[in-house]
Structures are given as structure tokens and as C-alpha cells.
Design a protein around this motif. Structure first.
Motif, PDB file in Angstrom:
ATOM      1  N   UNK A  53       1.163 -58.801   8.053  1.00  0.00           N
ATOM      2  CA  UNK A  53       0.982 -59.387   9.396  1.00  0.00           C
ATOM      3  C   UNK A  53       2.080 -58.962  10.362  1.00  0.00           C
ATOM      4  N   UNK A  54       3.284 -58.707   9.874  1.00  0.00           N
ATOM      5  CA  UNK A  54       4.360 -58.282  10.776  1.00  0.00           C
ATOM      6  C   UNK A  54       4.055 -56.924  11.389  1.00  0.00           C
ATOM      7  N   UNK A  55       3.240 -56.123  10.731  1.00  0.00           N
ATOM      8  CA  UNK A  55       2.849 -54.829  11.272  1.00  0.00           C
ATOM      9  C   UNK A  55       1.934 -54.940  12.471  1.00  0.00           C
ATOM     10  N   UNK A  56       1.313 -56.105  12.638  1.00  0.00           N
ATOM     11  CA  UNK A  56       0.389 -56.303  13.759  1.00  0.00           C
ATOM     12  C   UNK A  56       1.058 -56.959  14.970  1.00  0.00           C
ATOM     13  N   UNK A  57       2.294 -57.393  14.820  1.00  0.00           N
ATOM     14  CA  UNK A  57       2.983 -58.032  15.940  1.00  0.00           C
ATOM     15  C   UNK A  57       3.468 -56.987  16.935  1.00  0.00           C
ATOM     16  N   UNK A  58       3.604 -57.394  18.169  1.00  0.00           N
ATOM     17  CA  UNK A  58       4.058 -56.501  19.235  1.00  0.00           C
ATOM     18  C   UNK A  58       5.503 -56.101  18.986  1.00  0.00           C
ATOM     19  N   UNK A  59       5.763 -54.799  19.021  1.00  0.00           N
ATOM     20  CA  UNK A  59       7.106 -54.306  18.737  1.00  0.00           C
ATOM     21  C   UNK A  59       7.788 -53.703  19.964  1.00  0.00           C
TER      22      UNK A  59
END
Length: 98
Positions: A53-59
Motif C-alpha cells: 500500500x505504501x507504493x500507492x501513496x503520493x510521493x
């Protein structure tokens, strides 16, 4: 004019990833259903598989850690600055006398 970049929240991205992984839909089908590009769906799936899920957060706009990016310059302390300017003035005076 260039394209307007849209951003999507993590829940929307997760929905797209679930349609691809769980429901077995293809990139093109998921993209058509959600009104986005297939390359975007592919990228989200790859990020999800690599990071969860952290891969889908805005970076964008977030620092990746200390020391990343352009180093900040430390201002000269007053004594060093005075010495440098005095040496510069002495050199200029010498050049003017020649």
C-alpha cells in the motif's frame, strides 16, 4: 498547452490494482472502466507488488531522507568573511597602484 496532471488517492489506485490482480481484468479493460491510461494502471500494479500500500501513496514533494537533494550552504562566519574581504581589498589596491 501541456496536459493537466491528475492525482488519485490511494483508495482509487487500490481499486484499480484489485480489478487487475483479483478480478483478472487486463490493463486496457481496467483503464477503460476507470477512465485512465493503461500505462498508469501498469505502474500502480508494479508499485503495489513491490511496496504494498505504501507504493500507492503520493510521493511527489516528499523528501526521501536526510542528506537527499541539494546541500544547504552554511553562511560564512563574520570573522572569515572580514578576512576574505580585507584580502580582496588589498589585492585590488595593489592592482590599482600598478
Amino acid at each position: 498547452m501541456g496536459k493537466i496532471r491528475r492525482t488519485f488517492d490511494a483508495a482509487f489506485k487500490k481499486k484499480a490494482v484489485d480489478l487487475y490482480l483479483r478480478d483478472g481484468m487486463g490493463y486496457e479493460t481496467v483503464a477503460k472502466e476507470l477512465g485512465i491510461e493503461p500505462s498508469v494502471v501498469r505502474r500502480w500494479v508494479e508499485h503495489y507488488q513491490a511496496e504494498g500500500m505504501t507504493g500507492l501513496e503520493e510521493k511527489r514533494g516528499k523528501a526521501k531522507g536526510p542528506g537527499i537533494g541539494r546541500p544547504r550552504t552554511n553562511p560564512e562566519d563574520p570573522e572569515t568573511k572580514i578576512k576574505r574581504l580585507e584580502a580582496e581589498n588589498a589585492l585590488l589596491k595593489k592592482l590599482l597602484q600598478m
